[in-house]
Design an enzyme around this catalytic site. Structure first.
Site, mmCIF file in Angstrom:
data_model
loop_
_atom_site.group_PDB
_atom_site.id
_atom_site.type_symbol
_atom_site.label_atom_id
_atom_site.label_comp_id
_atom_site.label_asym_id
_atom_site.label_seq_id
_atom_site.Cartn_x
_atom_site.Cartn_y
_atom_site.Cartn_z
ATOM 1 N N ASP A 192 77.324 32.593 69.824
ATOM 2 C CA ASP A 192 77.293 34.019 69.491
ATOM 3 C C ASP A 192 76.236 34.245 68.416
ATOM 4 O O ASP A 192 76.380 33.795 67.279
ATOM 5 C CB ASP A 192 78.675 34.469 69.003
ATOM 6 C CG ASP A 192 78.736 35.956 68.698
ATOM 7 O OD1 ASP A 192 77.746 36.670 68.987
ATOM 8 O OD2 ASP A 192 79.763 36.413 68.170
ATOM 9 N N ALA B 201 87.994 37.772 63.393
ATOM 10 C CA ALA B 201 88.388 38.469 64.619
ATOM 11 C C ALA B 201 87.343 38.316 65.709
ATOM 12 O O ALA B 201 87.668 38.298 66.901
ATOM 13 C CB ALA B 201 88.619 39.945 64.309
ATOM 14 N N ASP B 202 86.077 38.197 65.311
ATOM 15 C CA ASP B 202 85.015 38.047 66.310
ATOM 16 C C ASP B 202 85.134 36.719 67.048
ATOM 17 O O ASP B 202 84.905 36.658 68.269
ATOM 18 C CB ASP B 202 83.635 38.182 65.663
ATOM 19 C CG ASP B 202 83.437 37.240 64.473
ATOM 20 O OD1 ASP B 202 84.435 36.750 63.896
ATOM 21 O OD2 ASP B 202 82.269 36.998 64.116
ATOM 22 N N LEU B 203 85.507 35.664 66.341
ATOM 23 C CA LEU B 203 85.675 34.362 66.990
ATOM 24 C C LEU B 203 86.822 34.410 67.993
ATOM 25 O O LEU B 203 86.712 33.904 69.118
ATOM 26 C CB LEU B 203 85.943 33.277 65.947
ATOM 27 C CG LEU B 203 84.941 33.126 64.793
ATOM 28 C CD1 LEU B 203 85.336 31.953 63.903
ATOM 29 C CD2 LEU B 203 83.532 32.936 65.321
ATOM 30 N N VAL C 171 83.430 45.095 65.042
ATOM 31 C CA VAL C 171 82.763 45.428 63.785
ATOM 32 C C VAL C 171 82.148 44.178 63.177
ATOM 33 O O VAL C 171 82.858 43.270 62.726
ATOM 34 C CB VAL C 171 83.746 46.069 62.785
ATOM 35 C CG1 VAL C 171 83.017 46.461 61.507
ATOM 36 C CG2 VAL C 171 84.435 47.279 63.407
#
Length: 247
Positions: A122, A103-105, A7
């Protein structure tokens, strides 16, 4: 099938996995006003909910996190794995406050399949440069993403307007559209190239470079660095984390 939710602030990058590979991917718009019921209706347009046996959520948008948790529990009758403090990830973080790390990292770092020091680039709503060594995130650079930069120009200037993200044929533009495109796209490319050299000076070692994110193909075509692309890196990381947390 395991469903993997990444997300972001703009979209929910979603993957389906048989437990080994990423079999299918699609994107849903991120909308903090959407209810769990509305997200479920959208999800059903992509996949038969009856085939879902597991769910993991990595999110930087708390309201959407809660909506997806509610969706999972109400409609799928499953308890999702959520990347949050206490979740097993296999990734260590060198930070003043590790709880602040997105959380994406963590999912990107968990998606790496080799032990070499690696710089992950990213490209999303924000552009992130993530340095990973020995399963530890040792440092991160965050800058405005391409679309965010264009929105900023459109929203904060009287005469500059939103344009499509395209690579102009030359650096020096002769109309407003090409001028903005050059500044945003080539500016991002040069930022990455410049940061690459400065990071190498700082860490004092060679490292691999992987580019990912929705706009990675656009940048990869024009950047003057030896870079590998992995569009599914974050989903691979989510899958790896899911496996660490199921009984």
């Amino acid at each position: 099938m395991i469903i993997l939710f990444d997300v972001g602030n703009t979209s929910i990058y979603t993957g389906l996995s048989n437990g080994t590979n990423i079999d299918e991917t699609f994107r849903m718009n991120t909308d903090i006003h959407k209810s769990p019921d509305e997200y479920f209706v959208t999800l059903k347009s992509f996949i038969d909910p009856n085939v879902i046996t597991g769910v993991i959520i990595g999110s930087v948008v708390p309201l959407v996190t809660q909506a997806l948790i509610a969706l999972t529990e109400k409609y799928l009758k499953l308890k999702p794995v959520v990347i949050e403090p206490g979740t097993k990830t296999g990734i260590f973080v060198k930070a003043d406050n590790p709880r602040e790390v997105g959380a994406d990292l963590i999912a990107n770092a968990a998606g790496l399949d080799n032990p070499h020091p690696t710089l992950i680039i990213d490209l999303g709503t924000a552009n992130k440069l993530i340095y990973v060594k020995n399963q530890m995130i040792t440092g991160v650079i965050i800058a405005p993403g391409l679309q965010l930069s264009i929105h900023a120009l459109d929203g904060n200037t009287a005469l500059l307007h939103e344009v499509d993200i395209k690579v102009p044929k030359k650096y020096l533009g002769n109309n407003t559209i090409h001028c903005i495109q050059s500044g945003v796209v080539y500016g991002t490319i040069v930022m990455i190239e410049g940061m690459f050299g400065r990071i190498r000076e700082e860490v004092g070692e060679d490292f691999d470079v992987i580019i990912t994110g929705g706009l990675s193909s656009l940048i990869l075509e024009h950047i003057r660095l030896d870079i590998k692309q992995d569009k599914e890196l974050v989903l691979k990381g989510l899958l790896n984390i899911y496996k660490k947390n199921i009984k």
